[in-house]
Design an enzyme around this catalytic site. Structure first.
Site, PDB file in Angstrom:
ATOM      1  N   ARG A  58      -4.456  -0.626   6.500  1.00  0.00           N
ATOM      2  CA  ARG A  58      -4.066   0.340   6.324  1.00  0.00           C
ATOM      3  C   ARG A  58      -4.025   1.383   4.723  1.00  0.00           C
ATOM      4  NH1 ARG A  58      -0.703  -0.213   2.505  1.00  0.00           N
ATOM      5  NH2 ARG A  58      -0.509   1.307   2.057  1.00  0.00           N
ATOM      6  N   GLY A  59      -4.116   2.351   4.101  1.00  0.00           N
ATOM      7  CA  GLY A  59      -4.656   2.437   2.397  1.00  0.00           C
ATOM      8  C   GLY A  59      -5.802   2.629   2.609  1.00  0.00           C
ATOM      9  N   ALA A  60      -6.507   3.955   2.085  1.00  0.00           N
ATOM     10  CA  ALA A  60      -7.724   4.331   2.302  1.00  0.00           C
ATOM     11  C   ALA A  60      -8.533   3.250   1.474  1.00  0.00           C
ATOM     12  CB  ALA A  60      -7.909   6.080   1.457  1.00  0.00           C
ATOM     13  N   ARG A 103      -9.594   6.742  11.986  1.00  0.00           N
ATOM     14  CA  ARG A 103      -8.484   7.645  10.888  1.00  0.00           C
ATOM     15  C   ARG A 103      -9.311   8.848  10.399  1.00  0.00           C
ATOM     16  NH1 ARG A 103      -3.841   4.194   8.012  1.00  0.00           N
ATOM     17  NH2 ARG A 103      -2.914   6.519   8.259  1.00  0.00           N
ATOM     18  N   GLN A 211       5.757   1.707   4.316  1.00  0.00           N
ATOM     19  CA  GLN A 211       5.057   1.283   3.520  1.00  0.00           C
ATOM     20  C   GLN A 211       5.616   0.846   2.182  1.00  0.00           C
ATOM     21  OE1 GLN A 211       3.863   3.958   5.095  1.00  0.00           O
ATOM     22  NE2 GLN A 211       2.165   4.100   5.588  1.00  0.00           N
ATOM     23  N   ASP A 252      -5.433   9.846  -0.457  1.00  0.00           N
ATOM     24  CA  ASP A 252      -6.370   9.328   0.464  1.00  0.00           C
ATOM     25  C   ASP A 252      -7.596  10.379   0.611  1.00  0.00           C
ATOM     26  OD1 ASP A 252      -3.811   8.321   1.824  1.00  0.00           O
ATOM     27  OD2 ASP A 252      -5.299   7.341   2.992  1.00  0.00           O
ATOM     28  N   ASN A 262      -2.315  12.633   0.371  1.00  0.00           N
ATOM     29  CA  ASN A 262      -1.691  11.199   0.516  1.00  0.00           C
ATOM     30  C   ASN A 262      -0.573  11.544   1.297  1.00  0.00           C
ATOM     31  OD1 ASN A 262      -1.735   8.889  -1.135  1.00  0.00           O
ATOM     32  ND2 ASN A 262       0.657   9.232  -2.147  1.00  0.00           N
ATOM     33  N   LYS A 263      -0.146  10.204   1.341  1.00  0.00           N
ATOM     34  CA  LYS A 263       1.128   9.931   2.476  1.00  0.00           C
ATOM     35  C   LYS A 263       2.423  11.308   2.426  1.00  0.00           C
ATOM     36  CE  LYS A 263       1.280   7.405   4.589  1.00  0.00           C
ATOM     37  NZ  LYS A 263       1.233   7.797   6.836  1.00  0.00           N
TER      38      LYS A 263
HETATM   39  O1  MRU Z   1      -1.063   5.690   6.571  1.00  0.00           O
HETATM   40  P1  MRU Z   1      -1.445   4.800   5.276  1.00  0.00           P
HETATM   41  O2  MRU Z   1      -0.271   3.421   4.929  1.00  0.00           O
HETATM   42  O3  MRU Z   1      -3.067   4.639   5.512  1.00  0.00           O
HETATM   43  O4  MRU Z   1      -1.700   6.225   4.397  1.00  0.00           O
HETATM   44  C1  MRU Z   1      -1.725   5.429   2.844  1.00  0.00           C
HETATM   45  C2  MRU Z   1      -1.886   5.965   1.726  1.00  0.00           C
HETATM   46  O5  MRU Z   1      -1.438   6.581   1.831  1.00  0.00           O
HETATM   47  C3  MRU Z   1      -1.855   5.211  -0.103  1.00  0.00           C
HETATM   48  O6  MRU Z   1      -1.585   5.727  -0.980  1.00  0.00           O
HETATM   49  C4  MRU Z   1      -3.234   6.063  -0.037  1.00  0.00           C
HETATM   50  O7  MRU Z   1      -3.964   5.367   1.469  1.00  0.00           O
HETATM   51  C5  MRU Z   1      -3.876   4.964  -1.145  1.00  0.00           C
HETATM   52  S1  MRU Z   1      -4.163   3.805  -0.766  1.00  0.00           S
HETATM   53  C6  MRU Z   1      -4.785   2.869  -2.579  1.00  0.00           C
END
Ligand code: MRU
Length: 362
Positions: A58-60, A103, A211, A252, A262-263
Site C-alpha cells: 500500500r502507499g501511492a 484501488r 499504518q 495519494d 491522503n489517508k
Molecule cells: O490506504 P493506504 O495505506 O494505501 O494509504 C496510504 C496513504 O494515505 C499515504 O499517506 C499516501 O499514499 C502517501 S505514501 C508516500
C-alpha cells in the site's frame, strides 16, 4: 500468492518493500507488520492485483511500482506463450484493466499503468512481443528506481523546512514502505536527520488499519529515530500545548488546484495545524499530481468495507449489528497547506500556477 518469512533486514536507506527478479515479484506483506516480516510471491498479474487490493502492499508510489511490475509479468507470460502482436496487445490491455480496478484514489497507479502502456506501444513499433516484454521489464525497474530517486530529491528539498531541533507529526505511513524506498514524508525526515537536525517524530496511529503505529513506527524504530505513537484524536491537544513544530504527510493525489487526498484523518490534522499556527507540509512526487482533476471534490475516494472496522487484531471491538463506514481517504483543501514538497522543489500557494510551473518548467 505464496508467502515466506525472512529474518529482519538491517536498517538502511536502501530498504525497499518490493523486489523483482526473473519475472517474479516479492512484496513485503504490510498486513503482518510489525509482528512478522513475510514476503509474498506474485507470479502473475492476478496475484499482483490481489496484493494491491488486499493491501499487502500500500502507499501511492509503492502501488504504482507494484502495478508496473504486474504489467511486466503479464508481458513475459504472453510473450512466452507465443502471442502474436495483436493477442499480446489485447492481453496486456486486459492485465492493465485488472490492475486499474484495484484501488481508486492513488493516482500513481494510473500514472504507472499509462507509462507501461506507452512503453509497450513504442516497443511494439517494429519490435516483437518478446522485445516488448524485455522493454517492459526494463521500464518497470526504471519506474521503481526513479521513484526512489524522486523520494531522495523530495527529502533534499524538504529538509530545510524542518526545525533544527523539534518534533514533526506525521499521519499514516509515507515512508520507505509506501514507496519504492526512502519515503516522501519520511524521506523529508530522513534527509533532515542526515543534514544534522535533531528531529523527533510523532506518528498518529491512523485507525483503523494502523499504518502509523504498525508501519511508520516500525520503519523509524528500525532506523533509530525517536518516534512516539499517539491516538489520532490527540493531535490537536498536543499542538495546543506547543509540542508539535510542524506536520509532514504524504499524498495519494494532488489535484490541479493543490487540494490533496491522503489517508482519512489528514484533513482533521490540517485543521488543527491551521488553528494552532503549525506549518502543514505535503510531500509528494510529480507522479502524484493529477492535472486532469481540477479540484479535490473530483477525486474518487475509496470506501473500504465497513466490516474492516469491527475487529482489531482478531478481537471484536464493536457490536456486529451496528452500521459502519470506512472512507479510506479525505481531501485537505489547498488553503490549509503551507507548501507541497515535490521532487522538483518546494511549491507554495497559489498552487494552480506554482504546481504547473514546477512540473512543466523543469
Ligand atoms: O490506504 P493506504 O495505506 O494505501 O494509504 C496510504 C496513504 O494515505 C499515504 O499517506 C499516501 O499514499 C502517501 S505514501 C508516500
Amino acid at each position: 500468492m505464496t508467502a515466506s518469512e525472512s529474518a529482519t533486514s538491517s536498517a538502511t536507506d536502501d530498504f525497499t518493500p518490493i523486489r523483482y527478479a526473473d519475472g517474479v515479484l516479492y512484496v513485503l506483506d504490510q498486513r503482518q507488520l510489525p509482528a512478522h516480516e513475510t514476503w509474498v510471491e506474485c507470479r502473475d498479474e492476478a496475484q499482483v492485483a490481489d496484493a494491491i487490493a488486499k493491501m499487502v502492499v500500500r502507499g501511492a508510489p509503492a502501488i504504482g511500482c507494484t502495478a508496473a511490475y504486474g504489467v511486466a509479468i503479464a508481458a513475459r507470460r504472453l510473450a512466452a506463450a507465443g502471442a502474436g502482436a495483436r493477442a499480446f496487445r489485447a492481453g496486456l490491455d486486459e492485465a492493465i484493466e485488472r490492475l486499474r480496478a484495484t484501488r481508486p484514489t492513488a493516482v500513481n497507479l494510473f500514472w504507472a499503468l499509462a507509462q507501461m502502456r506507452d512503453a509497450a506501444a513504442v516497443a511494439l513499433t517494429g519490435g516483437t512481443p518478446g522485445d516488448a516484454a524485455a522493454a517492459l521489464d526494463r521500464r518497470a525497474l526504471a519506474i521503481h528506481a526513479e521513484d526512489v530517486a524522486m523520494c531522495k530529491r523530495i527529502g533534499a528539498a524538504g529538509a530545510p523546512l524542518l526545525p533544527d531541533d523539534g518534533t514533526v507529526l506525521t499521519h499514516c505511513n509515507a515512508g520507505a514502505l509506501a514507496t519504492g524506498g526512502y519515503g516522501t514524508a519520511l524521506g523529508v525526515i530522513r534527509a533532515a536527520r542526515a543534514a544534522g537536525k535533531r528531529v523527533r517524530v510523532i506518528a498518529d496511529e491512523t485507525r483503523p488499519y494502523l499504518q502509523g503505529a504498525r508501519l511508520t513506527a516500525w520503519e523509524l524504530v528500525r532506523d533509530g529515530f525517536d518516534v512516539t505513537i499517539i491516538p489520532d484524536s490527540a493531535a490537536g491537544f498536543l499542538m495546543r500545548r506547543g509540542e508539535v513544530q510542524c506536520v509532514v504527510v504524504g499524498a495519494d493525489r494532488v489535484a490541479a488546484n493543490g487540494d490533496v487526498a491522503n489517508k482519512i484523518g489528514t484533513y482533521q490534522v490540517a485543521l488543527a495545524a491551521a488553528a494552532h499556527g503549525v506549518p502543514f507540509y505535503v510531500a509528494a512526487p510529480v507522479s502524484t499530481i493529477d492535472f486532469e482533476t481540477p479540484a479535490g471534490d473530483a477525486i474518487p475516494i475509496e470506501e473500504r468495507a465497513g466490516t474492516e472496522m469491527f475487529a482489531h487484531t482478531g478481537a471484536d471491538i464493536a457490536p456486529a449489528a451496528a452500521h459502519a463506514r470506512y472512507p479510506a481517504f479525505d481531501v485537505t483543501p489547498a488553503d490549509l497547506i503551507t507548501a507541497i514538497v515535490t521532487d522538483r522543489g518546494v511549491v507554495r500557494p497559489p498552487y494552480g500556477d506554482s504546481l504547473r510551473r514546477a512540473v512543466c518548467d523543469a
